[in-house]
Design a protein around this motif. Sequence first.
Motif, PDB file in Angstrom:
ATOM      1  N   THR A  94       0.836  -1.211   0.000  1.00 28.55           N
ATOM      2  CA  THR A  94       0.000   0.000   0.000  1.00 28.55           C
ATOM      3  C   THR A  94       0.862   1.249   0.000  1.00 28.55           C
ATOM      4  OG1 THR A  94      -1.796  -1.138   1.153  1.00 28.55           O
ATOM      5  CG2 THR A  94      -1.758   1.269   1.272  1.00 28.55           C
ATOM      6  N   CYS A  95       1.944   1.232   0.794  1.00 30.88           N
ATOM      7  CA  CYS A  95       2.835   2.392   0.864  1.00 30.88           C
ATOM      8  C   CYS A  95       3.545   2.625  -0.465  1.00 30.88           C
ATOM      9  CB  CYS A  95       3.855   2.181   1.981  1.00 30.88           C
ATOM     10  SG  CYS A  95       5.013   3.551   2.170  1.00 30.88           S
ATOM     11  N   ILE A  96       4.118   1.563  -1.043  1.00 28.58           N
ATOM     12  CA  ILE A  96       4.820   1.699  -2.327  1.00 28.58           C
ATOM     13  C   ILE A  96       3.858   2.177  -3.406  1.00 28.58           C
ATOM     14  CG2 ILE A  96       5.975   0.420  -4.172  1.00 28.58           C
ATOM     15  CD1 ILE A  96       7.799   0.984  -1.816  1.00 28.58           C
ATOM     16  N   GLU A  97       2.631   1.654  -3.384  1.00 30.94           N
ATOM     17  CA  GLU A  97       1.659   2.054  -4.397  1.00 30.94           C
ATOM     18  C   GLU A  97       1.293   3.531  -4.268  1.00 30.94           C
ATOM     19  OE1 GLU A  97      -1.323  -0.321  -6.794  1.00 30.94           O
ATOM     20  OE2 GLU A  97      -2.149  -0.201  -4.776  1.00 30.94           O
ATOM     21  N   SER A  98       1.204   4.030  -3.039  1.00 28.18           N
ATOM     22  CA  SER A  98       0.884   5.452  -2.856  1.00 28.18           C
ATOM     23  C   SER A  98       2.001   6.338  -3.391  1.00 28.18           C
ATOM     24  CB  SER A  98       0.643   5.745  -1.373  1.00 28.18           C
ATOM     25  OG  SER A  98       1.846   5.667  -0.618  1.00 28.18           O
ATOM     26  N   ILE A  99       3.227   5.838  -3.319  1.00 31.49           N
ATOM     27  CA  ILE A  99       4.376   6.586  -3.841  1.00 31.49           C
ATOM     28  C   ILE A  99       4.376   6.558  -5.363  1.00 31.49           C
ATOM     29  CG2 ILE A  99       6.896   6.634  -3.976  1.00 31.49           C
ATOM     30  CD1 ILE A  99       6.895   5.411  -1.107  1.00 31.49           C
TER      31      ILE A  99
END
Length: 344
Positions: A237-242
């Motif tokens: 989720t974090c990588i995707e938000s980036i």
Amino acid sequence: MSRFEYWPGWLFYTPVVAWWVLLGLRHGDFSLPSAANPRISTGGLCGESKSSILDQAGPQARAWIAPYTVFRTGAGDVPRALAQLRVAGLELPLVVKPDIGCNGTGVRLVQDEDRLAETLAAFPRDVDLVLQELIAHEGEAGVFYVRRPGEEHGRITSLTHKQAPILVGDGRSTLRDLIMADPRTRLVPHLYMPRLHDRLESVPGAGVAIRLVFAGNHCKGSIFLNGNADITAALTTCIESIVSDIPDFHFGRIDLRYRSLAALRRGEDFRIIEINGVGSEATHIWDASTTLRDAYRVQFEHYREAFEIGAEMRARGHGSSGVLAMLRDWRKQRRLMASYPLND
């Protein structure tokens, strides 16, 4: 067969090149993967500017990227570089790396002004370098991300932990002897000895740890470990938000440094040091326990995905770079890399 990590590159990659040619024939375009990330030169296949990819990051993504500035070598290197660092809010120590290049070639850790002067002088004139804040976290990882055009969510397909080989002195053996006695480093001494040539006959004290390489690249001697078990929903989720804050980025690897494994699994407390496009690979295959069959399976699956994403982007009106442009950029990159100094 798990010793393929020590094979010459031409031998390991020959089947991969053959697969690429087959996919190119199937899709009618050998450069089609370059359309997967249409805002990056050749999609990040070769010859792309590292800073140009980072520059595309929006405010949300930029908050995760280690601060950097781009410096062009020339007359009066050191005073100009120091002035530029002040303007950018950066200070020593920092990392210096070529803006165009790969595999850690030319990457150096610069601790002070003397080392800065030595490093800048070692590069040819009129070459762009990335001067980036040193992220002191011990953990380093490569996170491979793939998202099909139109998909709401992508996925992390590979996570690699990167470790520098560290030898411990016994007070009797020279550094050369330690390298040749270690079961791993003795297999690839040519990766370490050239950059350590002035220290090879020194005798490290008992218990003294010697880090053999700074650059986190397998072909420069770093140890890669399969971290796929550490891929979590929170990290994804974090990588995707980036990545969603980088326009039209669908396929590539995010290299980062993290404070702790627990924090990384939570998608917290890491900084991005580089973002790579379709020329990158899922580097967990270089874990010594990976079989040759699994390595090729991963390579073939990822490049098939790159071609299929490129085909989808082509259908949306994005053109590929073309084979001639791809070869031109590859030759430019090779020429530049041949002029760079040894990495740390």
